[in-house]
Design an enzyme around this catalytic site. Structure first.
Site, PDB file in Angstrom:
ATOM      1  N   ARG A 114      -9.546  -9.380  10.022  1.00  0.00           N
ATOM      2  CA  ARG A 114      -8.810  -8.158  10.384  1.00  0.00           C
ATOM      3  C   ARG A 114      -8.531  -8.156  11.882  1.00  0.00           C
ATOM      4  NH1 ARG A 114     -12.689  -6.794   6.775  1.00  0.00           N
ATOM      5  NH2 ARG A 114     -11.999  -5.801   4.852  1.00  0.00           N
ATOM      6  N   HIS A 152     -14.833  -1.384  10.424  1.00  0.00           N
ATOM      7  CA  HIS A 152     -14.312  -1.855   9.139  1.00  0.00           C
ATOM      8  C   HIS A 152     -13.883  -3.302   9.393  1.00  0.00           C
ATOM      9  CE1 HIS A 152     -11.986  -2.022   5.448  1.00  0.00           C
ATOM     10  NE2 HIS A 152     -10.887  -2.263   6.099  1.00  0.00           N
ATOM     11  N   ILE A 186      -4.299   3.400   8.134  1.00  0.00           N
ATOM     12  CA  ILE A 186      -4.837   2.369   7.238  1.00  0.00           C
ATOM     13  C   ILE A 186      -4.726   0.968   7.845  1.00  0.00           C
ATOM     14  CG2 ILE A 186      -4.589   1.324   4.949  1.00  0.00           C
ATOM     15  CD1 ILE A 186      -3.212   3.905   4.050  1.00  0.00           C
ATOM     16  N   ILE A 211       0.854  -1.196   0.000  1.00  0.00           N
ATOM     17  CA  ILE A 211       0.000   0.000   0.000  1.00  0.00           C
ATOM     18  C   ILE A 211       0.888   1.244   0.000  1.00  0.00           C
ATOM     19  CG2 ILE A 211      -1.738   1.320   1.283  1.00  0.00           C
ATOM     20  CD1 ILE A 211      -2.879  -1.312   2.312  1.00  0.00           C
ATOM     21  N   ASN A 238      -0.697  -5.187  15.719  1.00  0.00           N
ATOM     22  CA  ASN A 238      -0.820  -3.899  15.036  1.00  0.00           C
ATOM     23  C   ASN A 238      -1.200  -2.772  15.992  1.00  0.00           C
ATOM     24  OD1 ASN A 238       0.061  -4.846  12.611  1.00  0.00           O
ATOM     25  ND2 ASN A 238      -1.920  -4.813  11.583  1.00  0.00           N
ATOM     26  N   ASP A 264       9.892   3.289   6.838  1.00  0.00           N
ATOM     27  CA  ASP A 264       9.537   1.877   7.082  1.00  0.00           C
ATOM     28  C   ASP A 264      10.593   1.334   8.029  1.00  0.00           C
ATOM     29  OD1 ASP A 264       9.049  -1.093   6.576  1.00  0.00           O
ATOM     30  OD2 ASP A 264       7.701  -0.283   5.069  1.00  0.00           O
ATOM     31  N   ARG A 318      -3.347  -9.019   6.464  1.00  0.00           N
ATOM     32  CA  ARG A 318      -4.001 -10.324   6.648  1.00  0.00           C
ATOM     33  C   ARG A 318      -3.476 -11.324   5.641  1.00  0.00           C
ATOM     34  NH1 ARG A 318     -10.246 -10.443   6.006  1.00  0.00           N
ATOM     35  NH2 ARG A 318     -10.031  -8.612   4.685  1.00  0.00           N
ATOM     36  N   ASN A 354      -4.745  -2.519   9.726  1.00  0.00           N
ATOM     37  CA  ASN A 354      -5.906  -3.154  10.354  1.00  0.00           C
ATOM     38  C   ASN A 354      -5.640  -3.730  11.746  1.00  0.00           C
ATOM     39  OD1 ASN A 354      -8.133  -2.900   8.616  1.00  0.00           O
ATOM     40  ND2 ASN A 354      -7.135  -4.276   7.134  1.00  0.00           N
TER      41      ASN A 354
HETATM   42  N1  LIG Z   1      -8.173  -0.027   5.966  1.00  0.00           N
HETATM   43  C1  LIG Z   1      -8.263  -0.727   4.848  1.00  0.00           C
HETATM   44  O1  LIG Z   1      -9.223  -0.607   4.102  1.00  0.00           O
HETATM   45  C2  LIG Z   1      -7.165  -1.684   4.460  1.00  0.00           C
HETATM   46  C3  LIG Z   1      -7.213  -2.354   3.225  1.00  0.00           C
HETATM   47  C4  LIG Z   1      -6.195  -3.222   2.892  1.00  0.00           C
HETATM   48  C5  LIG Z   1      -5.145  -3.446   3.777  1.00  0.00           C
HETATM   49  N2  LIG Z   1      -5.139  -2.796   4.974  1.00  0.00           N
HETATM   50  C6  LIG Z   1      -4.041  -2.983   5.953  1.00  0.00           C
HETATM   51  O2  LIG Z   1      -2.929  -2.157   5.616  1.00  0.00           O
HETATM   52  C7  LIG Z   1      -1.746  -2.710   6.198  1.00  0.00           C
HETATM   53  C8  LIG Z   1      -0.604  -2.733   5.203  1.00  0.00           C
HETATM   54  O3  LIG Z   1      -0.894  -3.606   4.130  1.00  0.00           O
HETATM   55  P1  LIG Z   1       0.166  -3.879   2.974  1.00  0.00           P
HETATM   56  O4  LIG Z   1      -0.515  -4.750   1.990  1.00  0.00           O
HETATM   57  O5  LIG Z   1       0.791  -2.627   2.512  1.00  0.00           O
HETATM   58  O6  LIG Z   1       1.227  -4.744   3.788  1.00  0.00           O
HETATM   59  P2  LIG Z   1       2.787  -4.956   3.483  1.00  0.00           P
HETATM   60  O7  LIG Z   1       3.244  -6.078   4.341  1.00  0.00           O
HETATM   61  O8  LIG Z   1       3.022  -5.037   2.012  1.00  0.00           O
HETATM   62  O9  LIG Z   1       3.434  -3.594   4.010  1.00  0.00           O
HETATM   63  C9  LIG Z   1       3.437  -3.228   5.330  1.00  0.00           C
HETATM   64  C10 LIG Z   1       4.734  -2.473   5.580  1.00  0.00           C
HETATM   65  O10 LIG Z   1       4.695  -1.961   6.918  1.00  0.00           O
HETATM   66  C11 LIG Z   1       6.000  -2.065   7.438  1.00  0.00           C
HETATM   67  N3  LIG Z   1       5.947  -1.994   8.902  1.00  0.00           N
HETATM   68  C12 LIG Z   1       5.652  -2.965   9.790  1.00  0.00           C
HETATM   69  N4  LIG Z   1       5.759  -2.499  11.047  1.00  0.00           N
HETATM   70  C13 LIG Z   1       6.087  -1.194  10.943  1.00  0.00           C
HETATM   71  C14 LIG Z   1       6.342  -0.170  11.897  1.00  0.00           C
HETATM   72  N5  LIG Z   1       6.278  -0.402  13.199  1.00  0.00           N
HETATM   73  N6  LIG Z   1       6.667   1.062  11.441  1.00  0.00           N
HETATM   74  C15 LIG Z   1       6.764   1.316  10.111  1.00  0.00           C
HETATM   75  N7  LIG Z   1       6.545   0.381   9.169  1.00  0.00           N
HETATM   76  C16 LIG Z   1       6.219  -0.862   9.584  1.00  0.00           C
HETATM   77  C17 LIG Z   1       6.528  -3.388   6.917  1.00  0.00           C
HETATM   78  O11 LIG Z   1       7.934  -3.454   6.979  1.00  0.00           O
HETATM   79  C18 LIG Z   1       5.978  -3.362   5.488  1.00  0.00           C
HETATM   80  O12 LIG Z   1       6.905  -2.803   4.579  1.00  0.00           O
HETATM   81  C19 LIG Z   1      -2.163  -4.076   6.744  1.00  0.00           C
HETATM   82  O13 LIG Z   1      -2.414  -3.982   8.131  1.00  0.00           O
HETATM   83  C20 LIG Z   1      -3.454  -4.352   6.017  1.00  0.00           C
HETATM   84  O14 LIG Z   1      -4.280  -5.235   6.736  1.00  0.00           O
HETATM   85  C21 LIG Z   1      -6.119  -1.927   5.326  1.00  0.00           C
END
Ligand SMILES: NC(=O)c1ccc[n+]([C@@H]2O[C@H](COP(=O)([O-])OP(=O)(O)OC[C@H]3O[C@@H](n4cnc5c(N)ncnc54)[C@H](O)[C@@H]3O)[C@@H](O)[C@H]2O)c1
Length: 330
Positions: free
Chosen positions: A92, A180, A123, A18, A99, A39, A86, A125
């Protein structure tokens, strides 16, 4: 290239799916040239920073760091997807503990390094609970922090457009409120299909149930199809939310906001409501719906309260009565 603002935007989780999509969208849409990518995973982050630099956006000033002090200092806008996603079979809510700990630290970083930040979008979850955790620990005002909740509504809009064979933007008022998560409240009574109320479209009860099901399961369906959690639609919508706070087009899909409302009887939660995001932050109105819809919203609220109490018992946030010590605005 002209930009909406020159103020610093930090993308947290920028090394992930994302985050990296958001970095690209922010520059494609011309929100700000000053983008800091943050990150904890250096190789992923480094790779994204290289890719974005190699897009060659004119005027862009992209920085990247794994040091939170460097990232957050001077930030005026922050979007965070920095947390675990996930996997197939997970809800979630399964992500709750890990998280929310990340969210507490995220809020503390804001308080420590950029208390003057203007607007934050959370964002990762379960977004309503991680956002609430971040709000408590950041000390920000409730209208300065929101969570991404819009995808449930765009999934409902898509399902209705497919059902009636209309272009997707001809479906209006397709909103979900509350959490959500699997317990979201899907509202039908305000929906219009090409201008005509859904209630006059003779939609069979079993078809409506199936539309609701595909809305609630929208995220899981992407995981099954793509083998990973959705990233394009969350990236796009989160960037549109921050664009609205920067003075771009207002964002009117439901967003997460802090609710403490006697009239509704909902207290001390972050949940999706009928909202608008603009330069003054996120603001909600009371939802309108049938008795049945309001009852499902109440059930969703109760579920959010349960998750909130779970993280209180884990010591990640204090009990509600103690919140003012961390955040005087609550
Ligand atoms: N709200 C929504 O509608 C929605 C929709 C889809 C996904 N999500 C959530 O968004 C999040 C990210 O998803 P993604 O697909 O990008 O995952 P991803 O694993 O591709 O990326 C997550 C990134 O966060 C980094 N990270 C982890 N802990 C961290 C911290 N303490 N500080 C800074 N960075 C950190 C990781 O190193 C990784 O690069 C997940 O929790 C997912 O469930 C939310």
């Amino acid at each position: 290239m002209s930009f909406l603002t020159n103020e610093k935007l930090v993308i947290v989780g920028a090394g992930g799916m994302i985050g990296s999509n958001m970095a690209q969208s922010v520059l494609t849409l011309g929100l700000t040239p000053n983008v800091c990518l943050y990150d904890i995973y250096e190789p992923g982050l480094h790779g994204v920073a290289n890719e974005i630099a190699q897009c060659g956006f004119p005027g862009a000033n992209i920085t990247w760091t794994t040091n939170p002090e460097e990232a957050f200092t001077g930030a005026k806008y922050i979007i965070s997807s920095g947390g675990a996603p996930r996997k197939e079979g997970m809800t979630r809510e399964d992500l709750l503990k890990g998280n929310c700990k990340i969210a507490a630290e995220f809020g503390e970083n804001i308080k420590k390094y950029c208390p003057e930040v203007k607007f934050v979008v959370v964002i990762f979850n379960p977004a309503d609970v991680t956002a609430l955790t971040a709000l408590i620990h950041s000390g920000l005002k409730p209208n300065q922090l929101t969570s991404l909740a819009a995808l449930d509504s765009t999934r409902l809009q898509q399902a209705l457009a497919l059902e009636f064979g209309v272009q997707q933007d001809k479906v209006t008022g397709a909103h979900t409120y509350g959490g959500h998560g699997e317990q979201m409240a899907v509202f039908a009574s305000q929906v219009k299909i090409d201008g005509k109320p859904l209630t006059e479209m003779n939609l069979a009860a079993d078809r409506w149930e199936s539309i609701k099901h595909s809305t609630v399961q929208g995220g899981s369906t992407i995981i099954k199809l793509r083998g990973r959690s959705s990233f394009q639609s969350p990236a796009h919508n989160a960037v549109k939310m921050i664009e609205a706070a920067m003075g771009g087009e207002k964002f009117t899909l439901p967003a997460g906001c802090y609710v403490n409302n006697d009239e509704l009887g909902f207290h001390n939660v972050m949940m999706a409501m009928p909202t608008t995001i603009d330069t003054t932050g996120v603001h909600y109105e009371l939802p309108k719906g049938t008795d049945e819809e309001m009852a499902s919203l109440k059930a969703s609220y109760n579920h959010l309260c349960k998750m909130r109490e779970e993280i209180v018992s884990l010591g990640i946030i204090p009990a509600v009565a103690e919140w003012k010590k961390d955040n005087n605005n609550l």
